[in-house]
Design a protein around this motif. Structure first.
Motif, PDB file in Angstrom:
ATOM      1  N   MET A 830       0.842  -1.191   0.000  1.00 51.26           N
ATOM      2  CA  MET A 830       0.000   0.000   0.000  1.00 51.26           C
ATOM      3  C   MET A 830       0.880   1.244   0.000  1.00 51.26           C
ATOM      4  SD  MET A 830      -3.205  -0.338  -0.268  1.00 51.26           S
ATOM      5  CE  MET A 830      -3.746   1.265   0.318  1.00 51.26           C
ATOM      6  N   PRO A 831       0.394   2.362  -0.526  1.00 50.62           N
ATOM      7  CA  PRO A 831      -0.780   2.504  -1.398  1.00 50.62           C
ATOM      8  C   PRO A 831      -0.348   2.590  -2.848  1.00 50.62           C
ATOM      9  CG  PRO A 831      -0.224   4.611  -0.399  1.00 50.62           C
ATOM     10  CD  PRO A 831       0.832   3.628   0.024  1.00 50.62           C
ATOM     11  N   ASP A 832      -1.108   3.333  -3.713  1.00 51.58           N
ATOM     12  CA  ASP A 832      -0.704   3.507  -5.107  1.00 51.58           C
ATOM     13  C   ASP A 832       0.623   4.262  -5.163  1.00 51.58           C
ATOM     14  OD1 ASP A 832      -3.096   2.343  -5.740  1.00 51.58           O
ATOM     15  OD2 ASP A 832      -4.006   4.126  -6.642  1.00 51.58           O
ATOM     16  N   GLN A 833       1.451   3.899  -6.142  1.00 52.77           N
ATOM     17  CA  GLN A 833       2.780   4.498  -6.268  1.00 52.77           C
ATOM     18  C   GLN A 833       2.928   5.202  -7.617  1.00 52.77           C
ATOM     19  OE1 GLN A 833       5.066   4.244  -3.775  1.00 52.77           O
ATOM     20  NE2 GLN A 833       3.831   2.863  -2.505  1.00 52.77           N
ATOM     21  N   TYR A 834       3.349   6.461  -7.553  1.00 44.73           N
ATOM     22  CA  TYR A 834       3.640   7.243  -8.755  1.00 44.73           C
ATOM     23  C   TYR A 834       5.144   7.480  -8.816  1.00 44.73           C
ATOM     24  CZ  TYR A 834      -1.383   8.103  -8.789  1.00 44.73           C
ATOM     25  OH  TYR A 834      -2.751   7.930  -8.826  1.00 44.73           O
ATOM     26  N   LEU A 835       5.689   7.460 -10.043  1.00 44.70           N
ATOM     27  CA  LEU A 835       7.138   7.528 -10.219  1.00 44.70           C
ATOM     28  C   LEU A 835       7.478   8.606 -11.243  1.00 44.70           C
ATOM     29  CD1 LEU A 835       9.789   6.118  -9.361  1.00 44.70           C
ATOM     30  CD2 LEU A 835       9.491   4.570 -11.303  1.00 44.70           C
ATOM     31  N   TYR A 836       8.468   9.432 -10.911  1.00 42.13           N
ATOM     32  CA  TYR A 836       8.806  10.581 -11.760  1.00 42.13           C
ATOM     33  C   TYR A 836      10.312  10.673 -11.982  1.00 42.13           C
ATOM     34  CZ  TYR A 836       4.067  12.004 -10.575  1.00 42.13           C
ATOM     35  OH  TYR A 836       2.707  12.036 -10.405  1.00 42.13           O
ATOM     36  N   HIS A 837      10.659  11.070 -13.220  1.00 39.51           N
ATOM     37  CA  HIS A 837      12.031  11.435 -13.561  1.00 39.51           C
ATOM     38  C   HIS A 837      12.018  12.916 -13.919  1.00 39.51           C
ATOM     39  CE1 HIS A 837      15.402  11.315 -16.850  1.00 39.51           C
ATOM     40  NE2 HIS A 837      15.827  11.906 -15.742  1.00 39.51           N
ATOM     41  N   ASN A 838      12.740  13.713 -13.140  1.00 40.54           N
ATOM     42  CA  ASN A 838      12.728  15.157 -13.334  1.00 40.54           C
ATOM     43  C   ASN A 838      11.299  15.696 -13.423  1.00 40.54           C
ATOM     44  OD1 ASN A 838      15.497  15.115 -13.311  1.00 40.54           O
ATOM     45  ND2 ASN A 838      15.712  15.263 -15.542  1.00 40.54           N
ATOM     46  N   SER A 839      10.451  15.164 -12.540  1.00 41.09           N
ATOM     47  CA  SER A 839       9.052  15.595 -12.380  1.00 41.09           C
ATOM     48  C   SER A 839       8.142  15.168 -13.523  1.00 41.09           C
ATOM     49  CB  SER A 839       8.943  17.112 -12.184  1.00 41.09           C
ATOM     50  OG  SER A 839       9.596  17.500 -10.989  1.00 41.09           O
ATOM     51  N   LYS A 840       8.618  14.280 -14.414  1.00 41.34           N
ATOM     52  CA  LYS A 840       7.757  13.720 -15.459  1.00 41.34           C
ATOM     53  C   LYS A 840       7.568  12.229 -15.192  1.00 41.34           C
ATOM     54  CE  LYS A 840       7.885  14.772 -19.727  1.00 41.34           C
ATOM     55  NZ  LYS A 840       8.297  14.967 -21.138  1.00 41.34           N
ATOM     56  N   ALA A 841       6.330  11.735 -15.373  1.00 41.68           N
ATOM     57  CA  ALA A 841       5.991  10.357 -15.044  1.00 41.68           C
ATOM     58  C   ALA A 841       6.818   9.384 -15.880  1.00 41.68           C
ATOM     59  CB  ALA A 841       4.507  10.109 -15.272  1.00 41.68           C
ATOM     60  N   MET A 842       7.300   8.325 -15.203  1.00 41.45           N
ATOM     61  CA  MET A 842       8.021   7.270 -15.917  1.00 41.45           C
ATOM     62  C   MET A 842       7.567   5.912 -15.405  1.00 41.45           C
ATOM     63  SD  MET A 842      11.898   7.227 -14.388  1.00 41.45           S
ATOM     64  CE  MET A 842      12.264   6.739 -12.712  1.00 41.45           C
ATOM     65  N   ASP A 843       7.915   4.876 -16.157  1.00 37.84           N
ATOM     66  CA  ASP A 843       7.554   3.521 -15.743  1.00 37.84           C
ATOM     67  C   ASP A 843       8.682   2.923 -14.915  1.00 37.84           C
ATOM     68  OD1 ASP A 843       9.536   2.640 -17.543  1.00 37.84           O
ATOM     69  OD2 ASP A 843       8.081   2.285 -19.148  1.00 37.84           O
ATOM     70  N   ALA A 844       8.480   1.688 -14.457  1.00 35.92           N
ATOM     71  CA  ALA A 844       9.443   1.047 -13.553  1.00 35.92           C
ATOM     72  C   ALA A 844      10.737   0.677 -14.259  1.00 35.92           C
ATOM     73  CB  ALA A 844       8.820  -0.188 -12.923  1.00 35.92           C
ATOM     74  N   ALA A 845      10.785   0.833 -15.605  1.00 40.04           N
ATOM     75  CA  ALA A 845      12.013   0.559 -16.350  1.00 40.04           C
ATOM     76  C   ALA A 845      12.783   1.835 -16.670  1.00 40.04           C
ATOM     77  CB  ALA A 845      11.692  -0.190 -17.641  1.00 40.04           C
ATOM     78  N   GLY A 846      12.230   2.999 -16.308  1.00 44.95           N
ATOM     79  CA  GLY A 846      12.930   4.251 -16.508  1.00 44.95           C
ATOM     80  C   GLY A 846      12.504   5.039 -17.719  1.00 44.95           C
ATOM     81  N   ASN A 847      11.473   4.590 -18.453  1.00 43.17           N
ATOM     82  CA  ASN A 847      11.024   5.286 -19.651  1.00 43.17           C
ATOM     83  C   ASN A 847       9.934   6.290 -19.293  1.00 43.17           C
ATOM     84  OD1 ASN A 847      12.584   3.481 -21.418  1.00 43.17           O
ATOM     85  ND2 ASN A 847      11.064   1.934 -20.815  1.00 43.17           N
ATOM     86  N   TYR A 848       9.974   7.456 -19.911  1.00 41.62           N
ATOM     87  CA  TYR A 848       8.870   8.390 -19.736  1.00 41.62           C
ATOM     88  C   TYR A 848       7.589   7.727 -20.212  1.00 41.62           C
ATOM     89  CZ  TYR A 848      12.018  12.284 -18.671  1.00 41.62           C
ATOM     90  OH  TYR A 848      12.935  13.113 -18.071  1.00 41.62           O
ATOM     91  N   SER A 849       6.563   7.781 -19.367  1.00 44.69           N
ATOM     92  CA  SER A 849       5.338   7.023 -19.669  1.00 44.69           C
ATOM     93  C   SER A 849       4.278   7.867 -20.341  1.00 44.69           C
ATOM     94  CB  SER A 849       4.763   6.447 -18.379  1.00 44.69           C
ATOM     95  OG  SER A 849       4.306   7.486 -17.525  1.00 44.69           O
ATOM     96  N   GLY A 850       4.309   9.185 -20.139  1.00 43.80           N
ATOM     97  CA  GLY A 850       3.245  10.019 -20.686  1.00 43.80           C
ATOM     98  C   GLY A 850       1.899   9.762 -20.045  1.00 43.80           C
ATOM     99  N   SER A 851       1.889   9.112 -18.896  1.00 40.57           N
ATOM    100  CA  SER A 851       0.635   8.692 -18.268  1.00 40.57           C
ATOM    101  C   SER A 851       0.494   9.332 -16.889  1.00 40.57           C
ATOM    102  CB  SER A 851       0.615   7.167 -18.137  1.00 40.57           C
ATOM    103  OG  SER A 851      -0.474   6.738 -17.339  1.00 40.57           O
ATOM    104  N   SER A 852      -0.765   9.511 -16.478  1.00 44.64           N
ATOM    105  CA  SER A 852      -1.045   9.982 -15.121  1.00 44.64           C
ATOM    106  C   SER A 852      -1.322   8.834 -14.169  1.00 44.64           C
ATOM    107  CB  SER A 852      -2.254  10.927 -15.141  1.00 44.64           C
ATOM    108  OG  SER A 852      -3.417  10.234 -15.593  1.00 44.64           O
ATOM    109  N   ALA A 853      -1.241   7.610 -14.637  1.00 40.83           N
ATOM    110  CA  ALA A 853      -1.588   6.438 -13.824  1.00 40.83           C
ATOM    111  C   ALA A 853      -0.418   6.037 -12.925  1.00 40.83           C
ATOM    112  CB  ALA A 853      -1.961   5.268 -14.730  1.00 40.83           C
ATOM    113  N   PRO A 854      -0.716   5.382 -11.820  1.00 39.77           N
ATOM    114  CA  PRO A 854       0.369   4.906 -10.953  1.00 39.77           C
ATOM    115  C   PRO A 854       1.132   3.759 -11.598  1.00 39.77           C
ATOM    116  CG  PRO A 854      -1.750   4.101 -10.154  1.00 39.77           C
ATOM    117  CD  PRO A 854      -2.056   5.063 -11.263  1.00 39.77           C
TER     118      PRO A 854
END
Length: 920
Positions: A830-854
């Motif tokens: 718990m709980p939902d986790q959001y991840l950012y690179h230089n304040s832009k959302a990225m996925d768990a592999a390090g790529n910018y995701s372009g998504s607002s989802a956790p």
């Protein structure tokens, strides 16, 4: 004379901050004229120059030490070179003090104030001279009262009449010396040496004690009789009446206690001028029973060499080539430590700045001190305090500013001394081309050393400052200000940040793993919670409105609060998705953040800076410099790890109900419960204490547990370790904490207050039973810290931690890459986790995701499991644990106030934190 030195100064020539073998300011009695000894602490930092005491050094020489033109009446200033000698040279100071004592002997002896047989080789016979050393001698000028003053008369009612001889039976007497007149204290010290630091960590007797004739029985008795009888200096000669009680009435002495002094001024006012001027004997056999000196250093004894402690760093050792040094003193200030060279020239300026008080003075200067240690044989220090302590007037700021502009990256290093630096939270602010960057440094250490603050990009005149304000400051820990160095680095500056933020979404399914869960009862699932809420609300609202009756009827404020709650419960229902925005079952019970706290785009929302709008957040910032072929310059790499634990909120219906009950039943003595408490490490694990009052805003700050951060490691793009051809910097940190209920439940204040509130309702038959039942349910759900979790005890006593672990590489091409095949973010269930690179959302592999989802969704079912299954949130997490366990090995039955240390990495529980290249 040794007794005087012990009483006056603890045998210190320099300020108390210096140990033998280290230089410091001279010890000065009360340079700023502060009244420390009145009944108020509010003026303990109020400067009053007219009351300044110029007593210097071991013997606190005062007379002659004021500057010429500033003498007190009747004083003659010593020549300036002799004033300097008294202040700076312990031997000169002792000589000056001894001359004063000799003068007092001669003055009193010539005036007929002879003690016992008058033999100066006997300790007791110096009683009048010592008396006059402290409070002066009033010569006979024919105008009336004369002799030694009332203050130090043993019969003065300031001192307990039944006191023992000073130090004779206990060294604890020294903790309350105000209970003895000055001569008794000095003679006590003569026979009972003070303990002094000889070298750091080595305490010895300060001198050889005086000795008294006699055997094992009579010798101690002779020593004890160093104290004269209480009434020895109280008789008709000085208008003193033993046993009488005359209240002082002269305006100059009003407030002094009533006592035997019957002297009156010309206005008939009792003025305490019972000054004694007669010979006196209390040891008629003084030649045998009086004390004798023991000479430690016979005439001709060789001069002892000065001690050397905490040797300074007088070289540029520890600094890279090309370092631009700014010392804390100007180049023309010589070091007072022997053989300490100056192989540098200041490349800028150092300044100390202060806040003024209402009188235009700077109290922070009172608490600024200097020590002959550290870099170049000199550093400053003060004591840390919180921002608004003493109205902020003791804040001290040190600033180092380079004398020339610089464009490009520079490493910044700060000199820290081997002692006199205690704080773990020294916050340095570096003004860079990308804005201010803060570095928190642990100052304590046992060597003189240079500590890097990291590498920064500048475009202008570089400047660094540090403040004495810390979150945990209490006026006790030292913060040191020494030298600073800027080291230019050729290359391109990089700064990359990775941040994880956790949010408890209001659409979260809060069904638990019951019966194998630490949660149960109404909290076991959505339906149970819904049914409980409606049952309790309906029971209250089913009562008739009160008119003139009491008992099971409903008063207006309570009715309104419960109606609003019932409507909220009905509107939310039990569906995790189908409910009005902002009103879900997880929301009204206080678990969830608002839907407004969800990110609306792939940009990190600014709301995540608000502790009330997330649950935990962890950030790692990596900086480094690359050379002209794109490789990382070794030594330029740096990581900064930051983390906070967010707030928990009491359900709004709980606050509304408690306030409504106080409004409705105040006439019967019901008031809002005092739920306030104080705890350290709330929101941030920084040792600071936070005051909390949930009845004001419903906030229960989460507790931040200790974090761990690994020093940066250089790798190639492929992941291989490389110190000379590196492309990436690897970073690893783990952090987190607990929801606010758990630390609150460890505090007796809110727990006892809620118990008393519930008992008050149950104990008054005029208060409706359904109302009292609802309050007791709330108490057991949220405020009961009983030993049996779940059996009439809050389940939140056992709330497991939530945590995040960031493990990544920041690379020269601007990418964020995993380490091996391990996800960049691992986290608790718990709980939902959001991840950012230089304040832009990225996925768990390090790529910018372009998504607002956790990147990870919360799983309340797994989070609620007790430690029987392998995927529970308790005990130690591990490299293959996925999202279960925790970095602190917290178990189900650990107490709610647990504050564990240290955190262990889930990636490798055997890997210790290495803060050498990182700061909190």
């Amino acid at each position: 004379m040794l007794g005087i030195a012990a009483q006056e100064s603890n045998m210190w020539q320099a300020a108390r901050s210096a140990v033998p073998g280290v230089t410091a300011n001279p010890l000065i009695g009360n340079y700023y004229g502060i009244d420390y000894y009145n009944d108020s602490e509010s003026d303990d930092w109020s400067i009053n120059w007219s009351d300044a005491d110029c007593g210097y050094g071991i013997t606190q020489v005062t007379d002659g030490m004021r500057l010429q033109g500033r003498e007190k009446p009747g004083e003659t200033a010593l020549p300036y070179d002799k004033q300097r000698a008294v202040a700076l040279d312990f031997a000169a100071n002792i000589a000056a003090g001894l001359r004063i004592l000799q003068t007092k002997w001669n003055e009193t002896h010539q005036a007929g104030l002879v003690v016992n047989n008058g033999d100066p080789s006997k300790i007791e016979n110096w009683f009048f001279a010592v008396w006059a050393y402290n409070s002066g001698f009033y010569p006979n000028n024919g105008s009336g009262a004369w002799g030694v003053g009332w203050l130090n008369n043993p019969v003065n009612p300031r001192y307990p009449a039944n006191r023992d001889p000073f130090l004779e039976f206990s060294y604890s007497d020294a903790a309350h010396p105000q209970d003895w007149p000055y001569p008794e204290k000095v003679l006590g010290w003569a026979g009972h040496p003070i303990e002094s630091i000889e070298t750091p960590g080595n305490v010895v007797a300060g001198y050889r004690p005086a000795w008294w004739n006699g055997d094992a029985t009579t010798g101690p008795l002779n020593r004890q009789a160093v104290k004269p009888p209480v009434n020895q200096f109280c008789d008709s000669s000085n208008q003193c009446e033993p046993g009488a009680q005359h209240l002082p009435t002269d305006p100059d002495v009003v407030g002094e206690p009533a006592g035997p002094c019957a002297h009156q001024n010309s206005a008939g006012q009792y003025d305490l001028k019972c000054w004694y001027h007669q010979a006196s004997t209390w040891k008629p056999d003084c030649s045998y029973s009086c004390g004798n000196e023991l000479l430690r250093f016979d005439p001709g004894y060789a001069y002892q060499e000065d001690a050397t402690s905490y040797a300074p760093n007088c070289t540029l050792a520890g600094l890279p080539n090309g370092a631009l040094v700014i010392d804390d003193v100007a180049d023309d200030v010589p070091s007072v430590r022997p053989n300490c060279g100056h192989p540098w020239a200041n490349a800028g300026t150092f300044t100390l700045s202060y806040k003024s008080d209402a009188s235009g003075y700077y109290p922070g200067k009172v608490d600024t001190h200097q020590i002959g240690g550290g870099f170049g044989g000199h550093f400053w220090f003060t004591h840390t305090r919180k921002q608004f302590d003493e109205l902020g007037k003791l804040e001290v700021n040190a600033t180092w500013r380079l004398s020339q502009a610089h464009t490009g990256p520079m490493q910044v290093l700060v000199a820290l001394p081997d002692h006199g630096a205690h704080t773990n939270l020294a916050t340095y602010t570096v003004r860079t081309s990308r804005g201010d960057r803060q570095r928190v440094v642990r100052q304590p250490g046992d060597t003189n050393r240079w500590v890097s603050l990291g590498t920064f990009l500048f475009d202008g005149v570089p400047e660094v400052s540090v403040t004495s304000v810390t979150p945990d400051g209490n006026g006790e820990q030292d913060i040191a200000f020494d030298a600073l160095a800027f080291v230019p680095i050729t290359g391109t500056f990089h700064e990359e940040s990775v941040e994880a933020v956790a949010v408890f979404d209001e659409d979260q399914n809060i069904d638990t793993a019951a019966p194998g869960s630490w949660l149960g009862g109404p909290l076991s699932n959505r339906q149970a919670l819904y049914d409980w809420a409606l049952s309790r609300a309906n029971a209250v609202l089913g009562m008739p409105d009160c008119d003139s009756t009491v008992g099971d009827c409903l008063l207006p404020a309570t009715k309104q609060a419960v109606q609003a709650w019932r409507e909220q419960v009905l509107a939310a229902g039990t569906d995790t998705v189908t409910h009005p925005d902002g009103n879900s079952i997880a929301r009204w019970i206080g678990f969830a953040n608002s839907y407004l706290d969800r990110p609306m785009s792939d940009q990190r929302p600014a709301s995540f800076d608000d502790d009330g709008r997330y649950k935990i957040r962890t950030k790692a910032t990596v900086s480094f410099v690359t050379d002209n072929v794109g490789k990382i310059v070794p030594g330029s790499e740096w990581t900064v790890y930051e983390n906070r634990t967010g707030d928990t909120h009491l359900p709004q219906f709980v606050l509304d109900l408690l306030r409504a009950l106080a409004d409705d039943y105040r006439v019967w003595g019901v008031t809002e419960p005092d739920l306030s408490y104080q705890m350290p490490n709330l929101n941030a694990h920084d040792g600071a204490w936070t005051s909390v009052d949930p009845m004001v805003n419903g906030v229960l700050p989460g507790r931040a547990y200790s974090y761990s951060g690994k020093a940066p490691a250089l790798t190639t793009y492929a992941g291989d370790t490389s110190d000379v051809a590196a492309d990436c910097v690897a970073a690893l940190t783990v952090a987190g904490g607990s929801i606010g209920y758990r630390p609150m439940l460890s505090q007796s204040g809110p727990v006892d207050a809620m118990q008393a509130f519930s008992d008050k309702l149950y104990g008054d038959s005029r208060i409706a039973r359904p109302v009292a039942d609802l309050v007791e349910d709330i108490r057991e759900l949220f405020f009961d810290n009983g030993p049996a979790i779940g059996a009439e005890s809050s389940l939140f006593n056992a709330a497991p931690p939530i945590w995040q672990e960031l493990n990544f590489r920041a690379c020269a091409d601007g990418s964020i890459r995993p380490v091996s095949d391990i996800p960049i973010l691992r986290a608790s269930w718990m709980p939902d986790q959001y991840l950012y690179h230089n304040s832009k959302a990225m996925d768990a592999a390090g790529n910018y995701s372009g998504s607002s989802a956790p990147v990870l969704k919360g799983d309340f079912n797994n989070f609620s499991k007790i430690p029987l299954p392998g995927d529970s949130p308790y005990n130690q997490c591990g490299p293959a644990s996925g999202r279960y366990g925790n970095p602190w090995n917290i178990a189900l039955l650990d107490p709610p106030g647990v504050d564990p240390s240290p955190a262990r990495f889930c990636l490798d529980p055997n890997l210790a934190s290495d803060p050498s290249h990182s700061s909190p």
